[in-house]
Design an enzyme around this catalytic site. Structure first.
Site, PDB file in Angstrom:
ATOM      1  N   GLU A  49       0.837  -1.320   0.100  1.00  0.00           N
ATOM      2  CA  GLU A  49       0.127  -0.192   0.026  1.00  0.00           C
ATOM      3  C   GLU A  49       0.907   1.338   0.006  1.00  0.00           C
ATOM      4  OE1 GLU A  49      -3.306   0.448   0.090  1.00  0.00           O
ATOM      5  OE2 GLU A  49      -3.482  -1.320  -0.738  1.00  0.00           O
TER       6      GLU A  49
ATOM      7  N   CYS B 177     -12.914   1.991 -14.879  1.00  0.00           N
ATOM      8  CA  CYS B 177     -13.470   3.159 -14.724  1.00  0.00           C
ATOM      9  C   CYS B 177     -12.477   4.069 -14.364  1.00  0.00           C
ATOM     10  CB  CYS B 177     -14.298   3.198 -13.444  1.00  0.00           C
ATOM     11  SG  CYS B 177     -15.462   4.623 -12.719  1.00  0.00           S
TER      12      CYS B 177
ATOM     13  N   CYS C 189     -17.273   1.659 -20.239  1.00  0.00           N
ATOM     14  CA  CYS C 189     -18.366   1.608 -19.245  1.00  0.00           C
ATOM     15  C   CYS C 189     -19.106   0.094 -19.512  1.00  0.00           C
ATOM     16  CB  CYS C 189     -19.314   2.763 -19.580  1.00  0.00           C
ATOM     17  SG  CYS C 189     -18.804   4.094 -18.848  1.00  0.00           S
TER      18      CYS C 189
ATOM     19  N   CYS D  12     -18.327  -2.384 -17.196  1.00  0.00           N
ATOM     20  CA  CYS D  12     -18.330  -2.110 -15.723  1.00  0.00           C
ATOM     21  C   CYS D  12     -19.529  -2.942 -15.175  1.00  0.00           C
ATOM     22  CB  CYS D  12     -18.602  -0.530 -15.642  1.00  0.00           C
ATOM     23  SG  CYS D  12     -18.966  -0.148 -13.851  1.00  0.00           S
TER      24      CYS D  12
ATOM     25  N   CYS E  43     -24.956   3.233 -12.928  1.00  0.00           N
ATOM     26  CA  CYS E  43     -24.124   4.396 -12.872  1.00  0.00           C
ATOM     27  C   CYS E  43     -24.928   5.859 -13.236  1.00  0.00           C
ATOM     28  CB  CYS E  43     -23.011   4.408 -13.635  1.00  0.00           C
ATOM     29  SG  CYS E  43     -21.779   5.605 -13.429  1.00  0.00           S
TER      30      CYS E  43
END
Length: 371
Positions: free
Chosen positions: A58, A215, A222, A225, A231
């Site tokens: 991370e 995205c 799209c 997705c 959305c």
């Protein structure tokens, strides 16, 4: 459950929460299923729930591409297989291994955090967001990632990808440069997490994968997705307008004149201060002007200074122009210049060129000196 905000309750805008209530829990269920079939599964830190390894990935992935991180991640684990090993290492060794990855405050905080985990938590990462965020270099989103990945805590991360994905699906068009609006989105995000703690790792990874691969900031795909039919931004016809964030990063320029002083197969290195760009790293002495460099070198040696091609080092907030000048000197000159440098802010030491790879050099200096 996610830790509640203290103080006055956070206002929940009606238009945002109507969307949230309508989409929970279907949104998380669909994302978990999508991640299993279409998400990323080949990165080494995805194959573990060890908080040390998740934390390391991370921190490295902040502002850095995955392809760059992969090699550094493996080398760090080979050298520091546990948080105790990292805590016990000298900071210079950590910075040397980090060299080239950029954003060196991350490396210093990495070292401080490892030491805090050992001294304050007995070498085991704490399991709550509140305790994780108390550690050096761990912000709320990183703490949420560790807690959700490793301990199943029901809390949402909120990095740049997640802000983009959730602001689009929720059609949240308030300015995220305003902290209140970001907190309201995060509040909504925490309500959308799965009901089952066991789904948290896949859900959190799914948010990251969706933002990184589908995205995207420009030309989102799209059609691929899992949330496309829900959305709000897609229904409006302009998903690229989200997220709204008006505050722009102000860039500045800087110029420095590095002195490449060489003597009998050695170069002079100075250590940067503990704060600022390249903090704690070793570099050629940097001067604010050519005149300042020439003044230290002296009139009799200035004709021997050989200008090298200038180059630009691009940082997040800064374009840094560097104008190196090289001087290969004799033994008497080397002694005199070393004395002059020690008496200025450019104190340091001679380092063999053959040993430079073992020193914590910022990437531009490493490239200049080693090719």
């Amino acid at each position: 459950m996610a830790k509640k905000q203290t103080g006055a309750p956070l206002a929940r805008p009606d238009h945002l929460w109507r969307r949230v209530e309508a989409l929970h829990p279907d949104l998380s269920r669909r994302l978990v299923a999508w991640q299993a079939d279409h998400g990323r599964h080949d990165m080494p830190w995805q194959k573990t729930r060890d908080p040390y390894r998740v934390w390391l990935s991370e921190i490295m992935l902040q502002q850095t591409q995955v392809v760059t991180v992969l090699g550094y991640y493996q080398r760090f684990l080979e050298r520091f297989p546990s948080v105790s090993d990292l805590a016990a290492a000298p900071l210079d060794e950590v910075l040397t291994l980090w060299a080239g990855l950029g954003y060196y405050s991350r490396a210093r905080n990495l070292h401080r955090c490892a030491q805090a985990v050992v001294s304050d938590f007995g070498g085991r990462f704490p399991e709550t967001v509140a305790e994780l965020v108390s550690l050096p270099g761990i912000g709320p989103s990183t703490a949420a990632a560790i807690a959700s990945f490793c301990f199943g805590v029901r809390t949402s991360i909120m990095d740049g990808n997640v802000k983009r994905v959730l602001s689009r699906v929720l059609a949240w068009n308030e300015d995220l440069a305003i902290k209140l609006h970001e907190r309201q989105l995060w509040d909504a995000a925490n309500h959308l997490v799965p009901d089952l703690e066991t789904d948290m790792p896949a859900y959190t990874q799914g948010l990251m994968d969706l933002g990184a691969t589908v995205c995207t900031p420009r030309k989102p795909n799209c059609l691929l997705c899992p949330w496309s039919d829900w959305c709000g931004a897609r229904k409006e016809g302009h998903p690229e307008d989200y997220p709204v964030q008006t505050r722009k990063l102000k860039r500045s320029e800087r110029e420095s004149w590095p002195l490449w002083l060489e003597w009998q197969g050695q170069v002079w290195l100075s250590q940067m201060p503990d704060s600022g760009v390249w903090a704690g790293l070793w570099t050629l002495p940097l001067f604010d002007s050519l005149l300042q460099l020439q003044t230290l070198v002296g009139d009799e040696r200035t004709p021997m200074l050989l200008p090298q091609p200038k180059f630009k080092h691009v940082l997040t907030h800064l374009d840094w122009w560097l104008h190196p000048h090289r001087l290969v000197c004799s033994e008497p000159d080397a002694a005199a210049l070393a004395c002059a440098l020690q008496g200025s802010q450019h104190g340091g030491l001679w380092v063999r060129i053959d040993d430079l790879a073992q020193w914590g050099l910022p990437a531009p200096m490493r490239k200049l000196l080693l090719g």
